[in-house]
Design a protein around this motif. Structure first.
Motif, PDB file in Angstrom:
ATOM      1  N   LYS B 140      12.225  31.302  44.418  1.00 30.92           N
ATOM      2  CA  LYS B 140      11.376  30.739  43.354  1.00 30.92           C
ATOM      3  C   LYS B 140       9.912  30.641  43.782  1.00 30.92           C
ATOM      4  O   LYS B 140       9.006  30.657  42.954  1.00 30.92           O
ATOM      5  N   HIS B 141       9.689  30.472  45.084  1.00 30.47           N
ATOM      6  CA  HIS B 141       8.332  30.238  45.577  1.00 30.47           C
ATOM      7  C   HIS B 141       7.812  31.381  46.427  1.00 30.47           C
ATOM      8  O   HIS B 141       6.831  31.220  47.154  1.00 30.47           O
ATOM      9  N   LEU B 142       8.468  32.543  46.329  1.00 28.03           N
ATOM     10  CA  LEU B 142       8.044  33.692  47.133  1.00 28.03           C
ATOM     11  C   LEU B 142       7.017  34.495  46.347  1.00 28.03           C
ATOM     12  O   LEU B 142       7.365  35.190  45.388  1.00 28.03           O
ATOM     13  N   PRO B 143       5.749  34.413  46.718  1.00 30.05           N
ATOM     14  CA  PRO B 143       4.739  35.124  45.921  1.00 30.05           C
ATOM     15  C   PRO B 143       4.786  36.629  46.176  1.00 30.05           C
ATOM     16  O   PRO B 143       5.186  37.063  47.257  1.00 30.05           O
ATOM     17  N   ASP B 144       4.393  37.404  45.161  1.00 30.04           N
ATOM     18  CA  ASP B 144       4.203  38.839  45.382  1.00 30.04           C
ATOM     19  C   ASP B 144       3.236  39.017  46.550  1.00 30.04           C
ATOM     20  O   ASP B 144       2.300  38.239  46.714  1.00 30.04           O
ATOM     21  N   GLY B 145       3.492  40.039  47.325  1.00 28.56           N
ATOM     22  CA  GLY B 145       2.607  40.302  48.447  1.00 28.56           C
ATOM     23  C   GLY B 145       2.985  39.548  49.707  1.00 28.56           C
ATOM     24  O   GLY B 145       2.408  39.790  50.774  1.00 28.56           O
ATOM     25  N   HIS B 146       3.948  38.602  49.608  1.00 30.18           N
ATOM     26  CA  HIS B 146       4.411  37.902  50.805  1.00 30.18           C
ATOM     27  C   HIS B 146       5.133  38.901  51.707  1.00 30.18           C
ATOM     28  O   HIS B 146       5.747  39.854  51.221  1.00 30.18           O
ATOM     29  N   ARG B 147       5.020  38.673  52.998  1.00 28.62           N
ATOM     30  CA  ARG B 147       5.697  39.491  54.023  1.00 28.62           C
ATOM     31  C   ARG B 147       7.176  39.758  53.690  1.00 28.62           C
ATOM     32  O   ARG B 147       7.720  40.807  54.017  1.00 28.62           O
ATOM     33  N   LEU B 148       7.848  38.807  53.040  1.00 28.99           N
ATOM     34  CA  LEU B 148       9.283  38.946  52.787  1.00 28.99           C
ATOM     35  C   LEU B 148       9.601  39.314  51.340  1.00 28.99           C
ATOM     36  O   LEU B 148      10.753  39.258  50.910  1.00 28.99           O
ATOM     37  N   ALA B 149       8.547  39.680  50.579  1.00 26.95           N
ATOM     38  CA  ALA B 149       8.769  40.001  49.162  1.00 26.95           C
ATOM     39  C   ALA B 149       8.843  41.498  48.900  1.00 26.95           C
ATOM     40  O   ALA B 149       9.118  41.921  47.778  1.00 26.95           O
ATOM     41  N   ALA B 150       8.615  42.316  49.938  1.00 26.42           N
ATOM     42  CA  ALA B 150       8.503  43.760  49.708  1.00 26.42           C
ATOM     43  C   ALA B 150       9.820  44.378  49.238  1.00 26.42           C
ATOM     44  O   ALA B 150       9.836  45.218  48.358  1.00 26.42           O
ATOM     45  N   ARG B 151      10.933  43.952  49.833  1.00 26.89           N
ATOM     46  CA  ARG B 151      12.251  44.482  49.424  1.00 26.89           C
ATOM     47  C   ARG B 151      13.163  43.313  49.125  1.00 26.89           C
ATOM     48  O   ARG B 151      13.084  42.259  49.776  1.00 26.89           O
ATOM     49  N   PRO B 152      14.080  43.520  48.182  1.00 26.12           N
ATOM     50  CA  PRO B 152      14.923  42.402  47.740  1.00 26.12           C
ATOM     51  C   PRO B 152      15.731  41.747  48.865  1.00 26.12           C
ATOM     52  O   PRO B 152      15.959  40.541  48.849  1.00 26.12           O
ATOM     53  N   ASP B 153      16.151  42.544  49.859  1.00 26.65           N
ATOM     54  CA  ASP B 153      17.009  41.973  50.900  1.00 26.65           C
ATOM     55  C   ASP B 153      16.247  41.271  52.011  1.00 26.65           C
ATOM     56  O   ASP B 153      16.853  40.594  52.842  1.00 26.65           O
TER      57      ASP B 153
END
Lengths: 197, 197
Positions: B140-153
């Motif tokens: 819910k709080h993972l912004p686009d561009g975050h290190r962990l947002a690039a791929r769903p897993d």
């Protein structure tokens, strides 16, 4: 004056020291296959059968279940050490061999996060020893400026992190998780394959 | 016409539904402390004693050892969910709360790499459910561009990797390993603390 020959002077051709080494290797290899298929609880008799030796031979080499399991794990480590001893070995190539073993053996994965894994307790001594041998083999080829060379703990921290992420019921699933974990760490990994001389 | 009051109309002040909730909370909190100190095998009687309730009360809330252990784990997850529900929550802050629980509870760490951990077998259903709830709260709080947002897993891969690296006999050692792992992933983590309303 002639002595009656010792019983082993009449032993068949497959019972000499070379055969002993062959039997041991066959047992370790059979154990590895069976552990992967069915886990560590498989009866030792099934392993002896797969190796084509009698149970007596198995017990001569491995007095108990744990001794055989450690021998299998040690063989994983030895392959990494041998890969590290090849002229021209580099860290990406070694990590490829390591990753192959991570995908192959869930028990080996356990060794690599032996000091983690959510345990309250100290890991067994053999796991620490094996893990240190893996570290030595990798560190020999860790160049200055590598992603994992900045701090002394980073190399085995990363190995433990990847091991912690290795999941899945099949070899392919586990390899794919391990590679995703290395990628997320920004660490280059060479071809995933066993060491072959 | 007056009925004879039900027995529970005369129950003491500490036996109402509010007291039941209090007792349950005391049991979960006592269980958490005792698990951290002595592991999951502690006799249930010791947990009842620490919570200041009778064993009958314990069994009324938790029919078996597993039910109590899952309740403790669920409380970890609920804290992360509550932290995620606070206005202005952000991913670094949530990861700080998550890391606090990773350092606090080795069993919770087990849940977070439940689909890994070197098992040949499927993780228990409760572990998958709890792990998915953690994912929802964080995502819910993972912004686009975050290190962990690039791929769903990547989000839960990273959580599993950090969990795999959490090691040590003390809370401080485990927190320090978790933070080192997040740092190696290049992920910012806020203050490591429990959620407090």
């Amino acid at each position: 004056m002639t002595q009656r020959p010792f019983p082993d002077a009449r032993r068949p051709a497959n019972a000499g020291p070379k055969a002993a080494a062959r039997n041991r290797a066959a047992l370790v290899s059979a154990a590895r296959e069976i552990y992967t298929e069915s886990g560590l609880e498989t009866p030792l008799s099934a392993i002896a059968r797969r190796a084509g030796v009698g149970q007596g031979v198995l017990y001569r080499h491995f007095p108990d279940r744990a001794a055989l399991a450690v021998a299998v794990l040690e063989e994983n480590v030895r392959q990494i050490e041998r890969a590290a001893a090849v002229p021209g070995a580099d860290i990406a190539g070694l990590l490829g061999v390591l990753t192959w073993h991570q995908a192959e053996s869930t028990a080996f994965v356990g060794v690599l996060h032996a000091d983690g894994g959510g345990s309250h307790f100290d890991p067994p001594a053999y796991a620490l020893t094996l893990s240190q041998r893996v570290e030595q083999a990798l560190r020999k080829h860790l160049p200055d400026g590598h992603r994992l060379a900045a701090r002394p703990d980073d190399l085995m921290l990363a190995v433990g992190m990847v091991s912690g992420a290795v999941a899945g019921r099949t070899r392919e699933q586990r390899e794919s998780r391990a590679l995703a974990a290395w990628r997320l760490l920004g660490v280059e990994v060479g071809p995933v394959r066993p060491f072959e001389e």
